[in-house]
Design a protein around this motif. Structure first.
Motif, short mmCIF file in Angstrom:
data_model
loop_
_atom_site.label_atom_id
_atom_site.label_comp_id
_atom_site.label_asym_id
_atom_site.label_seq_id
_atom_site.Cartn_x
_atom_site.Cartn_y
_atom_site.Cartn_z
N UNK A 1 11.18 45.36 17.89
CA UNK A 1 11.25 45.36 19.21
C UNK A 1 12.10 44.00 19.87
N UNK A 2 13.41 44.05 20.08
CA UNK A 2 14.13 42.77 20.02
C UNK A 2 14.33 42.31 21.48
N UNK A 3 13.74 42.89 22.52
CA UNK A 3 14.00 42.41 23.78
C UNK A 3 15.33 42.41 24.01
N UNK A 4 15.95 41.15 24.62
CA UNK A 4 17.11 41.02 24.97
C UNK A 4 18.04 40.08 23.84
N UNK A 5 17.34 40.01 22.68
CA UNK A 5 18.08 39.21 21.57
C UNK A 5 19.43 39.91 21.26
N UNK A 6 19.19 41.23 21.01
CA UNK A 6 20.47 41.94 20.71
C UNK A 6 20.58 43.09 21.82
N UNK A 7 21.57 42.97 22.87
CA UNK A 7 22.13 44.03 23.64
C UNK A 7 23.68 44.48 23.15
N UNK A 8 24.30 43.61 22.57
CA UNK A 8 25.83 44.01 22.16
C UNK A 8 26.10 43.06 21.12
N UNK A 9 26.90 43.56 20.33
CA UNK A 9 27.14 42.76 19.25
C UNK A 9 28.41 41.94 19.49
N UNK A 10 29.03 41.98 20.51
CA UNK A 10 30.06 41.04 20.95
C UNK A 10 29.99 40.67 22.46
N UNK A 11 28.81 40.24 22.91
CA UNK A 11 28.74 39.57 24.20
C UNK A 11 29.90 38.82 24.71
N UNK A 12 30.40 38.87 26.18
CA UNK A 12 31.45 38.10 26.84
C UNK A 12 31.01 37.26 28.00
N UNK A 13 29.81 37.84 28.37
CA UNK A 13 29.25 37.08 29.74
C UNK A 13 27.95 36.45 29.37
N UNK A 14 27.52 35.32 30.06
CA UNK A 14 26.34 34.69 30.10
C UNK A 14 25.77 34.17 31.38
N UNK A 15 24.63 34.21 31.23
CA UNK A 15 23.99 33.50 32.66
C UNK A 15 24.04 32.05 32.44
N UNK A 16 23.87 31.25 33.52
CA UNK A 16 23.56 29.66 33.37
C UNK A 16 22.52 29.26 32.48
N UNK A 17 21.63 30.13 32.58
CA UNK A 17 20.39 29.61 32.04
C UNK A 17 20.07 29.83 30.55
#
Length: 279
Positions: free
Chosen positions: A160-176
């Motif tokens: 159960x990975x939470x938000x460690x993996x949501x997509x293989x190629x993420x392009x966006x990131x939050x400031x934190x």
């Protein structure tokens, strides 16, 4: 127009409820998992009536929170009170859960704002369902957030990975977020014995190790190329345009809190953007 997302699924005794306020997309809906009397994540606060209905179907012994973000912890206070069960989270989450944390307006629009509550540390000896059919092991996996915790079900080879993996190629990131930490967490996950991954947004991914490896390789390649271009004197925004394309509406909607250039800045400097003086 707001269109609620409510769907359920079952897999070898695992039950899940996907809820969200908008149309069915992985970044606007979130999944609550139930393994017997164990529950992983609380769902967003504006979806409480659906989460409550789902959880009322059987007794709950404890709630396990992957991390403190509102789509995951959002109903923690209500679940603890309504079902009289302990709520567990990593110690790094306790202050945010008890004292509250900033929720940007675009996140409040999608998920709502959670009530404050007091969480307990994970207790590995008490993370087995009363039937004995399921047993979870916490694995601290920071990067997406400092408190991010995955759970492994070793008997079934589930992660159960939470938000460690949501997509293989993420392009966006939050400031934190800290992609450098996330790279190390992904490496650590690849050392674990699991096969099926259960993401809080994407759902079930049958070849979990391959998905984790794909994201790790992508981040390492992107980091290497971003750092190479940075050494030539290019500014982060130009690097972002070259490697990830122009910023999209999401950047404007979030007022820059969630965008592409954050990904580049964090990878170049190996720390969250919130700790940088922007170049």
């Amino acid at each position: 127009m707001l269109v609620a997302v409510i769907s359920r699924s079952h897999f070898n005794g695992l039950e899940s409820l996907r809820v969200g306020r908008f149309q069915k997309k992985i970044n606007t809906s979130c999944i609550v998992y139930r393994l017997g009397d164990l529950v992983v994540d609380a769902g967003p606060p504006n979806q409480w009536k659906y989460v409550q209905r789902f959880l009322k179907e059987r007794a709950i012994s404890r709630l396990l929170i992957t991390h403190h973000h509102e789509d995951h912890c959002g109903n923690g206070a209500k679940i603890g009170k309504h079902f009289n069960c302990p709520v567990h989270a990593h110690p790094a989450a306790h202050k945010d859960l008890e004292q509250g944390f900033a929720v940007q307006w675009y996140r409040r629009m999608v998920w709502g704002k959670p009530e404050r509550f007091k969480a307990e540390d994970f207790q590995p000896q008490n993370m087995t369902s009363q039937s004995g059919d399921f047993s979870l092991q916490p694995l601290h996996s920071p990067g997406h957030s400092p408190d991010m915790t995955c759970f492994i079900e070793p008997q079934r080879g589930w992660l159960f990975s939470g938000d460690v993996y949501v997509a293989s190629r993420p392009r966006f990131l939050t400031e934190d977020e800290n992609p450098g930490q996330e790279i190390e967490s992904l490496r650590n996950l690849l050392k674990q014995d699991f096969q099926t991954l259960f993401c809080s947004h994407k759902g079930m991914v049958e070849n979990g190790p391959a998905a984790i490896k794909s994201k790790l390789e992508y981040l390492l390649e992107l980091q290497g190329e971003a750092q190479r271009l940075y050494q030539t004197g290019l500014a982060s925004r130009e690097i972002s345009r070259q490697l990830l394309g122009k910023e999209e509406f999401l950047s404007l909607l979030s007022r820059g809190h969630f965008n592409k250039v954050n990904m580049i800045r964090a990878l170049v400097h190996d720390c969250p953007v919130s700790q940088l003086h922007h170049r």
